[in-house]
Design an enzyme around this catalytic site. Structure first.
Site, mmCIF file in Angstrom:
data_model
loop_
_atom_site.group_PDB
_atom_site.id
_atom_site.type_symbol
_atom_site.label_atom_id
_atom_site.label_comp_id
_atom_site.label_asym_id
_atom_site.label_seq_id
_atom_site.Cartn_x
_atom_site.Cartn_y
_atom_site.Cartn_z
ATOM 1 N N ASP A 78 0.802 -1.231 0.000
ATOM 2 C CA ASP A 78 0.000 0.000 0.000
ATOM 3 C C ASP A 78 0.832 1.277 0.000
ATOM 4 O OD1 ASP A 78 0.742 -0.876 2.611
ATOM 5 O OD2 ASP A 78 -0.711 0.481 3.512
ATOM 6 N N GLU A 135 -0.579 -2.013 5.110
ATOM 7 C CA GLU A 135 0.338 -1.965 6.265
ATOM 8 C C GLU A 135 0.166 -0.665 7.039
ATOM 9 O OE1 GLU A 135 3.289 -1.172 8.930
ATOM 10 O OE2 GLU A 135 3.295 -0.022 7.082
HETATM 11 NI NI NI Z 1 6.601 1.182 5.484
#
Ligand code: NI
Length: 388
Positions: A78, A135
């Protein structure tokens, strides 16, 4: 010079893939294009098509001989809600979204590692190449675990890495124990009684109360945590009031608590609330506290760290391996490390002479792409050392 076995064609591909991901960044759980590209490439390499995990998550499963161990190797996919300010030909085409943490590099490194490993014929165990969504605050790792990524076959250990602009390219940090913090998040509302700014005696001023609360919260770290341990309490946002001559009804604050030890992590919410409660009540105000534990501390297993270190030494040489690189930032790889032993490695990626030294999450973040082949080589050698 790092010892890298990739051919010049492979090195070029690695950079091309990374630049393609960089041009098309996607936010947490929206990594549709990224995961399509990953899935397509994995099947081109010869991996069986897996169904998506945790929304946009993808896994490449490589089964070796029966009876071997199973290693999970992970990349996050991401990007961040940041408008890119770099003037590069592969600049983000998705306005307001940017790969400002290096996850574009992580995804391409893991793809190349998957390609190289399937070409090897003598694999002793099983590999799970995990391309994880979200994440950055979305706990994609946790969701992948909930959806069974550690089962069938059961994962024995995990490896992951992060490009790291705090270190120059060519240097790599491998550290046993905690290296990234547990992340907690809270929202605190101080509720007073508004009124005329010139008649405070008829009000309960939430701004004055908030000031006292902020000051008192500083003692959470300075007086409640041992000087030999580590914690951070930060109030990152505060809002209250509308005019110079009006006492507000309420003040809203947002903050974060970072810790390394699970014991301190679990003590923090209670102690924080005691302080808020005591100070507010002394001022005649009330409060509402929403406290949320976001992710665990990232704790490297000593044996897996020793194994990873051997792999790193082979690639960059003993003189370029550092220990003790730690930060109070958070990383959801911690959820994997909470379930299985593993190691998370920081691969130096800054280059001052090329101006590639902005910090992660900066709108000018970029890294030296030499770090990509170093990362692949470390993962390959780590895998070979584990699956013997
Ligand atoms: Ni990172």
């Amino acid at each position: 010079m790092a010892k890298v076995s990739l051919s010049s064609v492979e090195k070029k591909a690695l950079i091309e893939w990374r630049r393609d991901f960089h041009e098309h960044p996607e936010l947490a759980y929206q990594e549709e294009r990224t995961s399509e590209v990953v899935a397509r490439k994995l099947s081109e390499f010869g991996y069986p098509i897996q169904k998506k995990i945790a929304g946009t998550g993808v896994m490449g499963l490589l089964k070796g001989e029966e009876g071997g161990k199973t290693l999970l190797v992970r990349a996050d996919m991401d990007a961040l809600p940041i408008r890119e300010e770099n003037d590069v030909e592969y600049k983000s085409k998705n306005e307001g979204v940017m790969h400002a943490c290096g996850h574009d590099g992580h995804t391409s490194m893991l793809l190349m590692t998957a390609k190289k490993m399937i070409e090897k014929k003598d694999l002793k165990g099983t590999l799970k190449f995990v391309f994880q969504p979200a994440e950055e605050g979305g706990n994609g790792a946790h969701r992948m675990i909930e959806e069974g990524v550690l089962e069938n076959p059961k994962v024995d250990a995990a490896l992951g890495l992060h490009l790291w602009n705090n270190l120059p390219v060519g240097k790599v940090a491998v550290t046993p124990g905690p290296i990234l913090a547990a992340v907690d998040e809270f929202e605190l509302k101080i509720i007073g009684k508004g009124g005329h700014g010139a008649m405070p005696e008829t009000t309960i001023d939430p701004i004055v109360t908030a000031g006292q609360v902020i000051t008192a919260l500083q003692t959470l770290v300075s007086r409640n945590v041992s000087p030999l341990d580590t914690a951070v309490v930060t109030i990152g946002a505060i809002q209250g009031g509308t005019a110079f001559n009006v006492i507000a009804n309420e003040v809203v604050m947002k903050g974060t608590v970072r810790t390394y030890s699970l014991k301190i992590r679990d003590e923090m919410p209670k102690r924080l609330e005691e302080i808020v409660k005591g100070v507010s009540s002394a001022m005649g105000a009330s409060y509402k506290l929403d406290y949320r534990q976001v992710c665990l501390p990232t704790i490297n297993d000593p044996r897996m760290t020793a194994l990873a270190r051997e792999a790193v030494v082979e690639v960059v040489g003993e003189e370029n391996v550092l220990e003790g690189e730690r930060t109070m930032g958070g990383e959801d790889f911690s959820f994997f490390l909470n379930q299985v032993p593993g190691c998370f490695i920081f691969v130096g990626s800054a280059n001052d002479s090329k101006g590639l030294n902005y910090s992660h999450h900066s709108s000018r973040f970029n890294f030296d792409e030499e770090a990509l082949s170093i990362g692949v080589e470390i993962l390959m050698r780590g895998i070979e050392r584990y699956l013997i």
